[in-house]
Design a protein around this motif. Structure first.
Motif, short mmCIF file in Angstrom:
data_model
loop_
_atom_site.label_atom_id
_atom_site.label_comp_id
_atom_site.label_asym_id
_atom_site.label_seq_id
_atom_site.Cartn_x
_atom_site.Cartn_y
_atom_site.Cartn_z
N ASP A 29 0.83 -1.20 0.00
CA ASP A 29 0.00 0.00 0.00
C ASP A 29 0.87 1.26 0.00
O ASP A 29 0.54 2.24 -0.66
CB ASP A 29 -0.95 0.01 1.20
N THR A 30 1.98 1.22 0.70
CA THR A 30 2.89 2.37 0.77
C THR A 30 3.57 2.63 -0.57
O THR A 30 3.75 3.78 -0.96
CB THR A 30 3.96 2.14 1.86
N THR A 31 3.93 1.55 -1.27
CA THR A 31 4.69 1.70 -2.52
C THR A 31 3.83 1.65 -3.78
O THR A 31 4.36 1.81 -4.88
CB THR A 31 5.75 0.58 -2.63
N GLY A 32 2.53 1.38 -3.64
CA GLY A 32 1.66 1.26 -4.80
C GLY A 32 1.73 -0.11 -5.46
O GLY A 32 1.29 -0.27 -6.59
N GLY A 33 2.29 -1.08 -4.75
CA GLY A 33 2.41 -2.44 -5.28
C GLY A 33 1.13 -3.25 -5.12
O GLY A 33 0.09 -2.74 -4.73
N TRP A 34 1.24 -4.53 -5.42
CA TRP A 34 0.10 -5.45 -5.33
C TRP A 34 0.59 -6.76 -4.72
O TRP A 34 1.78 -7.02 -4.63
CB TRP A 34 -0.53 -5.66 -6.69
N TRP A 35 -0.37 -7.58 -4.30
CA TRP A 35 -0.03 -8.85 -3.65
C TRP A 35 -0.84 -9.99 -4.23
O TRP A 35 -1.89 -9.79 -4.82
CB TRP A 35 -0.28 -8.77 -2.14
N HIS B 152 -1.22 -13.24 -2.12
CA HIS B 152 -1.92 -13.61 -0.89
C HIS B 152 -1.31 -12.87 0.29
O HIS B 152 -0.18 -12.38 0.20
CB HIS B 152 -1.84 -15.13 -0.64
N LEU B 153 -2.06 -12.82 1.39
CA LEU B 153 -1.64 -12.03 2.55
C LEU B 153 -1.34 -12.89 3.76
O LEU B 153 -1.95 -13.95 3.96
CB LEU B 153 -2.74 -11.02 2.91
N ARG B 154 -0.40 -12.42 4.58
CA ARG B 154 0.00 -13.07 5.83
C ARG B 154 -0.05 -12.03 6.95
O ARG B 154 0.29 -10.87 6.73
CB ARG B 154 1.42 -13.64 5.72
N ARG B 155 -0.41 -12.49 8.14
CA ARG B 155 -0.54 -11.61 9.30
C ARG B 155 0.49 -12.01 10.35
O ARG B 155 0.54 -13.16 10.78
CB ARG B 155 -1.94 -11.76 9.89
N CYS B 156 1.31 -11.06 10.78
CA CYS B 156 2.28 -11.33 11.83
C CYS B 156 1.50 -11.58 13.12
O CYS B 156 0.67 -10.77 13.53
CB CYS B 156 3.23 -10.15 12.01
N ALA B 157 1.77 -12.73 13.75
CA ALA B 157 1.06 -13.09 14.98
C ALA B 157 1.62 -12.37 16.20
O ALA B 157 1.02 -12.44 17.27
CB ALA B 157 1.12 -14.60 15.19
N SER B 158 2.73 -11.65 16.04
CA SER B 158 3.30 -10.88 17.15
C SER B 158 2.75 -9.46 17.21
O SER B 158 2.38 -8.98 18.26
CB SER B 158 4.83 -10.80 17.03
N CYS B 159 2.71 -8.79 16.04
CA CYS B 159 2.36 -7.36 16.04
C CYS B 159 1.20 -7.01 15.12
O CYS B 159 0.78 -5.85 15.08
CB CYS B 159 3.58 -6.52 15.68
N GLY B 160 0.68 -7.97 14.34
CA GLY B 160 -0.46 -7.70 13.47
C GLY B 160 -0.11 -7.18 12.09
O GLY B 160 -1.01 -6.95 11.27
N HIS B 161 1.17 -6.97 11.80
CA HIS B 161 1.59 -6.45 10.50
C HIS B 161 1.07 -7.35 9.38
O HIS B 161 1.24 -8.57 9.42
CB HIS B 161 3.12 -6.40 10.43
N ILE B 162 0.42 -6.76 8.39
CA ILE B 162 -0.06 -7.50 7.24
C ILE B 162 0.97 -7.33 6.12
O ILE B 162 1.30 -6.21 5.73
CB ILE B 162 -1.44 -7.01 6.75
N GLY B 163 1.48 -8.47 5.64
CA GLY B 163 2.45 -8.48 4.56
C GLY B 163 2.02 -9.47 3.50
O GLY B 163 1.19 -10.34 3.73
N CYS B 164 2.62 -9.33 2.32
CA CYS B 164 2.29 -10.23 1.22
C CYS B 164 3.16 -11.48 1.27
O CYS B 164 4.26 -11.48 1.81
CB CYS B 164 2.41 -9.51 -0.11
N CYS B 165 2.65 -12.55 0.68
CA CYS B 165 3.30 -13.87 0.72
C CYS B 165 4.55 -13.91 -0.16
O CYS B 165 4.82 -12.99 -0.93
CB CYS B 165 2.31 -14.94 0.27
N ASP B 166 5.27 -15.01 -0.07
CA ASP B 166 6.51 -15.18 -0.83
C ASP B 166 6.28 -15.34 -2.32
O ASP B 166 7.23 -15.20 -3.09
CB ASP B 166 7.32 -16.35 -0.29
N GLN C 42 7.18 -9.80 -1.43
CA GLN C 42 7.55 -10.75 -0.38
C GLN C 42 7.71 -10.05 0.99
O GLN C 42 8.66 -10.28 1.74
CB GLN C 42 8.83 -11.51 -0.75
N HIS C 43 6.75 -9.20 1.32
CA HIS C 43 6.86 -8.35 2.51
C HIS C 43 6.67 -9.07 3.83
O HIS C 43 7.18 -8.62 4.85
CB HIS C 43 5.91 -7.16 2.39
N ALA C 44 5.95 -10.20 3.87
CA ALA C 44 5.80 -10.92 5.14
C ALA C 44 7.16 -11.48 5.59
O ALA C 44 7.53 -11.36 6.75
CB ALA C 44 4.77 -12.04 5.01
N THR C 45 7.90 -12.07 4.66
CA THR C 45 9.24 -12.58 4.99
C THR C 45 10.17 -11.43 5.35
O THR C 45 10.96 -11.54 6.30
CB THR C 45 9.81 -13.41 3.83
#
Length: 117
Positions: free
Chosen positions: A22-28, A30-44, A49-52
């Motif tokens: 969302d910050t860079t105007g990219g696309w994903w 599938h999505l992954r949710r960090c179970a520690s802090c809730g950060h939503i990132g895209c899959c590998d 590859q923002h979740a990794t």
């Protein structure tokens, strides 16, 4: 899995889509949710590859799928899949009307050629 495994069930997700895309105007894909802090990132498979990347920058080891109907967890540190785990604060997935890949309007027509395999 509990807080000793890097999970905080009370933390809500950071949004409906990958924060970094969302910050860079990219696309994903599938999505992954960090179970520690809730950060939503895209899959590998996604271009960003923002979740990794989030795991690598924070050390938060566990993500949960943020796809509708999926409840599995992945531990980057141990490379283990758990079919289930603790209930996390809602919402537990991206909005059902949000397409995958997404978000609508930012996915190129040739998106499949950009996936990491």
């Amino acid at each position: 899995m509990t807080s000793e495994h890097g999970i905080d069930p009370g933390v809500p997700p950071t949004g409906a889509g990958c924060v970094d895309c969302d910050t860079t105007g990219g696309w994903w894909f599938h999505l992954r949710r960090c179970a520690s802090c809730g950060h939503i990132g895209c899959c590998d498979s996604s271009p960003g590859q923002h979740a990794t990347a989030h795991f690598e920058s924070t050390g938060h080891p566990v993500v949960r799928s943020y796809e509708p109907g999926e409840g599995w967890f992945w531990n980057y540190a141990t490379e283990e899949l758990q079919e289930s785990g603790p209930e996390l604060a809602p919402p537990v997935s991206r909005p059902a009307d949000q397409p995958a890949p997404g978000p609508a309007g930012r996915v190129p027509a040739d998106w499949a050629a950009s996936l990491h395999r």
